[in-house]
Design a protein around this motif. Structure first.
Motif, mmCIF file in Angstrom:
data_model
loop_
_atom_site.group_PDB
_atom_site.id
_atom_site.type_symbol
_atom_site.label_atom_id
_atom_site.label_comp_id
_atom_site.label_asym_id
_atom_site.label_seq_id
_atom_site.Cartn_x
_atom_site.Cartn_y
_atom_site.Cartn_z
ATOM 1 N N TYR A 24 0.809 -1.217 0.000
ATOM 2 C CA TYR A 24 0.000 0.000 0.000
ATOM 3 C C TYR A 24 0.851 1.280 0.000
ATOM 4 O O TYR A 24 0.306 2.382 0.051
ATOM 5 C CB TYR A 24 -0.990 -0.024 1.179
ATOM 6 N N GLY A 25 2.174 1.117 -0.050
ATOM 7 C CA GLY A 25 3.062 2.281 -0.158
ATOM 8 C C GLY A 25 2.985 3.217 1.038
ATOM 9 O O GLY A 25 2.981 4.436 0.886
ATOM 10 N N ILE A 26 2.902 2.632 2.228
ATOM 11 C CA ILE A 26 2.877 3.452 3.455
ATOM 12 C C ILE A 26 3.998 2.979 4.375
ATOM 13 O O ILE A 26 4.436 1.829 4.274
ATOM 14 C CB ILE A 26 1.503 3.341 4.182
ATOM 15 N N PRO A 27 4.500 3.848 5.271
ATOM 16 C CA PRO A 27 5.608 3.413 6.128
ATOM 17 C C PRO A 27 5.176 2.418 7.215
ATOM 18 O O PRO A 27 4.054 2.502 7.726
ATOM 19 C CB PRO A 27 6.115 4.713 6.758
ATOM 20 N N HIS A 28 6.085 1.503 7.519
ATOM 21 C CA HIS A 28 5.897 0.538 8.609
ATOM 22 C C HIS A 28 6.578 1.112 9.834
ATOM 23 O O HIS A 28 7.792 1.341 9.823
ATOM 24 C CB HIS A 28 6.545 -0.795 8.189
ATOM 25 N N ILE A 29 5.806 1.348 10.880
ATOM 26 C CA ILE A 29 6.372 1.948 12.094
ATOM 27 C C ILE A 29 6.247 0.946 13.235
ATOM 28 O O ILE A 29 5.145 0.652 13.704
ATOM 29 C CB ILE A 29 5.639 3.262 12.445
ATOM 30 N N SER A 30 7.386 0.393 13.651
ATOM 31 C CA SER A 30 7.398 -0.586 14.739
ATOM 32 C C SER A 30 8.098 0.036 15.938
ATOM 33 O O SER A 30 9.282 0.376 15.863
ATOM 34 C CB SER A 30 8.145 -1.848 14.276
ATOM 35 N N THR A 31 7.369 0.172 17.039
ATOM 36 C CA THR A 31 8.011 0.754 18.234
ATOM 37 C C THR A 31 9.120 -0.168 18.741
ATOM 38 O O THR A 31 10.159 0.297 19.192
ATOM 39 C CB THR A 31 6.969 1.037 19.342
ATOM 40 N N GLY A 32 8.897 -1.483 18.625
ATOM 41 C CA GLY A 32 9.950 -2.415 19.047
ATOM 42 C C GLY A 32 11.225 -2.178 18.244
ATOM 43 O O GLY A 32 12.328 -2.115 18.809
ATOM 44 N N ASP A 33 11.095 -2.011 16.911
ATOM 45 C CA ASP A 33 12.274 -1.760 16.062
ATOM 46 C C ASP A 33 12.934 -0.425 16.438
ATOM 47 O O ASP A 33 14.167 -0.312 16.441
ATOM 48 C CB ASP A 33 11.887 -1.714 14.574
ATOM 49 N N ASN A 79 0.061 9.820 3.572
ATOM 50 C CA ASN A 79 -0.965 8.926 3.027
ATOM 51 C C ASN A 79 -1.310 7.778 3.969
ATOM 52 O O ASN A 79 -1.984 6.839 3.569
ATOM 53 C CB ASN A 79 -0.508 8.354 1.687
ATOM 54 N N GLY A 80 -0.790 7.848 5.185
ATOM 55 C CA GLY A 80 -1.103 6.812 6.161
ATOM 56 C C GLY A 80 0.139 6.100 6.659
ATOM 57 O O GLY A 80 1.271 6.504 6.371
ATOM 58 N N PHE A 81 -0.092 5.025 7.413
ATOM 59 C CA PHE A 81 1.019 4.286 8.040
ATOM 60 C C PHE A 81 0.459 2.971 8.558
ATOM 61 O O PHE A 81 -0.762 2.815 8.695
ATOM 62 C CB PHE A 81 1.606 5.104 9.198
ATOM 63 N N VAL A 82 1.368 2.050 8.826
ATOM 64 C CA VAL A 82 0.964 0.838 9.531
ATOM 65 C C VAL A 82 1.770 0.767 10.830
ATOM 66 O O VAL A 82 2.993 0.723 10.813
ATOM 67 C CB VAL A 82 1.039 -0.437 8.645
ATOM 68 N N LEU A 83 1.051 0.845 11.939
ATOM 69 C CA LEU A 83 1.682 0.839 13.261
ATOM 70 C C LEU A 83 1.752 -0.596 13.772
ATOM 71 O O LEU A 83 0.741 -1.292 13.812
ATOM 72 C CB LEU A 83 0.860 1.667 14.245
ATOM 73 N N ASP A 84 2.951 -1.009 14.171
ATOM 74 C CA ASP A 84 3.186 -2.391 14.612
ATOM 75 C C ASP A 84 3.751 -2.338 16.030
ATOM 76 O O ASP A 84 4.860 -1.862 16.236
ATOM 77 C CB ASP A 84 4.151 -3.027 13.584
ATOM 78 N N GLY A 85 2.953 -2.786 16.997
ATOM 79 C CA GLY A 85 3.414 -2.780 18.390
ATOM 80 C C GLY A 85 3.011 -1.528 19.148
ATOM 81 O O GLY A 85 3.435 -1.327 20.279
#
Ligand code: AP5
Ligand code: MG
Length: 213
Positions: A24-33, A79-85
């Motif tokens: 979907y061309g959005i950033p992956h944001i992982s707090t763990g990372d 354009n959005g984001f995917v939050l992981d954790g």
């Protein structure tokens, strides 16, 4: 599209979030990372976070919320984001809602990857992670092309400090106590979708695509 990944430690949040970000061309944001990168670089935040992470405890909300709110206001999140954790506690979810609400925005989808505890412990023993780019592998279900080397960036794969069986148990119990209540929170908000995370990686991704498309 603004997406949150929910699920126990090892449910496959990171694995699926990377695929979502790519499609979907959005950033992956992982707090763990983010915390692990800070630990690797020896920053003050990293030193503080390590104390909690090594025990399997959560990093306090006050060290976590501002960091994420700042991150989602960066240009690449337009354009959005995917939050992981994140969020992982009700106060974190409320802080996120408040921050988005100020801009007249809200989360579109909260995807919960369901995996029973007994599967998790088995999975974690085989996980290998790249500390350089955050990619995740599994020695049986998702092996890298060359043993010990990241397909993405050529970095060295390692076993995460918090993947020892005893720490995994502690992370699971913290999950049930502090994070699982978010499932009801997002159900009430009408944006929760649950997928069966015990299926093979590609099938889990197909179920997520159905939710998002
Ligand atoms: P974090 O890094 O977020 O860890 P976690 O939530 O415990 O989740 P994991 O990364 O362990 O699992 P995952 O769901 O991403 O699964 P993965 O895709 O790797 O957080 C670490 C720590 O940081 C926390 O304990 C806390 O201390 C701190 N922290 C982070 N965020 C925080 C916050 N917001 N507030 C407070 N503290 C915070 O998959 C796992 C394995 O299974 C891999 O080997 C993978 O290849 C394999 N796999 C994945 N899917 C499948 C499948 N379908 N079938 C078979 N194998 C699969
Ligand atoms: Mg992860």
């Amino acid at each position: 599209m603004k997406i949150i990944m929910l699920g126990a430690p090892g449910a496959g949040k990171g694995t699926q979030a990377i695929k979502i970000a790519e499609k979907y061309g959005i950033p992956h944001i992982s707090t763990g990372d983010i915390f692990r990168a800070n630990i690797k670089n020896g920053t003050e935040l990293g030193k503080k976070a390590k104390e909690f992470m090594d025990k399997g405890a959560l990093v306090p909300d006050e060290l976590t919320c501002d960091l994420v709110v700042d991150r989602i206001h960066q240009d690449d999140c337009k354009n959005g984001f995917v939050l992981d954790g994140f969020p992982r506690t009700i106060p974190q979810a409320k802080a996120l809602d408040t921050a988005l609400d100020k801009d007249g925005e809200s989360i579109d989808h909260a995807i919960d990857i369901e995996v029973p505890d007994q599967n998790i412990v088995k999975r974690m023993g085989g996980r290998r992670a790249c500390l350089n780019c955050g990619a995740t592998y599994h020695i049986i279900s998702a092996p890298p092309k060359t043993e010990g080397i990241c397909d993405n960036c050529g970095g060295k794969l390692t076993i995460r400090e918090d993947d020892k069986p005893q720490t995994v148990q502690e992370r699971l119990s913290v999950y049930h106590q502090k994070t699982q209540p978010l499932i009801d929170y997002y159900k009430k908000a009408g944006i929760l979708d649950q997928v069966d995370g015990t299926q093979p990686l590609d099938q889990v991704f197909s179920m997520i695509e159905e939710v998002l498309d």
